[in-house]
Design an enzyme around this catalytic site. Structure first.
Site: not given
Length: 458
Positions: A268-271, A289, A315, A384
């Site tokens: 889930c790297a982005a941004p 991502d 995915d 987050c």
């Protein structure tokens, strides 16, 4: 109650509606506010200069800045403005599209919380009413409410100054239950303040703090508390010396320790802020991502920074790596309630059902990603979010269900000695109310949770 926002951008006069300076900006702000709060559109997408709201894109640079300022204030203060409006109205507005209410929120944001002349906010709002058939029947009401707010400003601000109004009641009650009354109020109070500009440096954070007139936070962050103007004009941008990333968001990658030369999966790297960190730390990074468009932005950022990573758009539910990773950073999808100060629309876009749904996604990703980790490897799970279901409870359930997983406690030195950020169990938990400063708006962090998990050597 904090002071009114100073230095709000003045309308240029070049893109006013039919000769009315500043009207097109207020119209765009009102329309976007309705799309964000009524249709769940992310604010960042609406104010994207290339792909955003049509009315916003048509504005010049100064008026775009004014729209952003109005929307930031209207959303940051939405709870207060809603309560104030209820007190100023004898009965709810029967107009069903919300256009009158949005117009009033925009007007009250300017009159009560921004450095905008009251008469300008009132006159433009009334003119907007005259030019929209849905609003015409409410022209007198809009005029009366906004003029009363201007007259009674001091009393209104004193009466509706509770920080608890910075979030929906259900969300504030969750923070109260999780952190106690005092901390919940402190969190909400920080959400009323505009965020700092934090930069993660590739090296020499102290040197860059001196060059840019900022302050070093933790190990690698430079905080510019009073910055205004284009970010790409700051020293070091074109040289790829740093990138924009909240100080709290920079901490999870540090928990992987020395990863130079190791094969690391950034999930889930982005941004891409954490991808840049991992690459700068010398890792052989694969950034994964689901969003191809967000990965393009990540790729552009890496190019500017002179860093490299393998990039995979897929995915995670249907992905399996060719070989296990020596380390994994899983920044899982979450409610993002820890970023409300930076993204004030989040407070009004999420529901308890979102948190429940996202916690289930996190549970699945945790279990799946752990199978991609080499025996003896390390995984950092982070979100987050301020919600325990997306942090402490999630990791506790995972550890209880996974015999070969163990928690590796975080040490203060690993995060630059930021006080109060380590839980009794040894996990990382930052809060908007941490890192106090004077004035208060120079302090604070995004709300983050991170746990470091080791896999048995076998």
């Amino acid at each position: 109650m904090t002071n009114r926002k100073k230095g709000a951008p003045k309308p240029s006069g070049k893109s006013g509606g039919a000769g009315v300076p500043g009207m097109a900006a207020r119209k765009a702000a009102s329309d976007i506010l309705g799309r964000v709060t009524g249709k769940g559109r992310p604010l960042d997408q609406e104010v994207d200069p290339l792909n955003g709201h049509a009315g916003f894109k048509a504005l010049d640079t100064r008026d775009r800045a004014l729209v952003r300022a109005i929307l930031g204030t209207a959303l940051r203060r939405r709870g207060q403005i809603t309560a104030i409006l209820a007190a100023l109205l004898e009965r709810p507005i029967p107009e069903k599209t919300g256009v009158v209410e949005n117009l009033l929120h925009v007007g009250l944001a300017q009159i009560l919380f921004m450095d905008v002349p009251d008469h300008a906010a009132v006159d433009i709002a009334v003119t907007m009413c005259e030019r929209d058939r849905r609003c015409v029947p409410y022209k007198g009401l809009v005029n009366a409410v906004l003029r009363r707010a201007a007259r009674e400003k001091a009393d209104i601000l004193e009466s509706f100054g509770k920080p608890e109004l910075a979030a929906p009641e259900w969300l504030f009650n969750r923070w109260r239950a999780a952190y106690g009354e005092e901390t919940a109020i402190a969190i909400a109070a920080m959400h009323l303040l505009e965020p700092n500009l934090d930069l993660t440096t590739k090296e020499d954070a102290d040197g860059w703090a001196q060059r840019l007139g900022g302050t070093r936070i933790g190990k690698t962050t430079v905080r510019l508390s009073d910055h205004s103007g284009p970010i790409d004009e700051l020293e070091g941008f074109s040289d790829g010396a740093w990138w924009v990333q909240d100080a709290a968001a920079s901490l999870p990658a540090l928990l992987l320790g020395d990863i130079a030369g190791k094969r690391v999966g950034d999930l889930c790297a982005a941004p891409g802020g954490k991808t840049a960190q991992l690459a700068a730390m010398g890792a052989d990074v694969t950034a994964i991502d689901i969003s191809a468009s967000r990965l393009k932005r990540l790729e552009r950022n890496l190019s500017r920074l002179g860093l490299k990573a393998a990039i995979v758009a897929t995915d995670l539910r249907y992905f399996t790596p060719d070989e296990p990773y020596e380390a994994i950073l899983l920044d899982a999808p979450c409610s993002a309630t820890g970023t409300i100060r930076r993204h004030p629309d989040v407070a009004w876009a999420k529901t308890p059902m979102d948190i429940e749904m996202l916690a289930a996604v996190q549970e699945d990703l945790l279990a799946r990603a752990f199978t991609w980790l080499k025996p003896g490897g390390t995984m950092v799970f982070c979100t987050c979010s301020l919600e325990p279901e997306e942090g402490e409870r999630r990791i506790e359930a995972f550890l209880n269900a996974t015999p070969d997983a163990r928690r590796i406690p975080v040490e203060p030195a690993e995060i630059g000695g930021i006080e109060g950020a380590i839980t009794p169990d040894g996990d990382l938990r930052t809060l908007p109310s941490l890192l106090p400063a004077e004035p208060p708006e120079h302090g604070g962090l995004d709300g983050f949770f991170a746990a470091r998990i080791g896999k048995a050597a076998g």
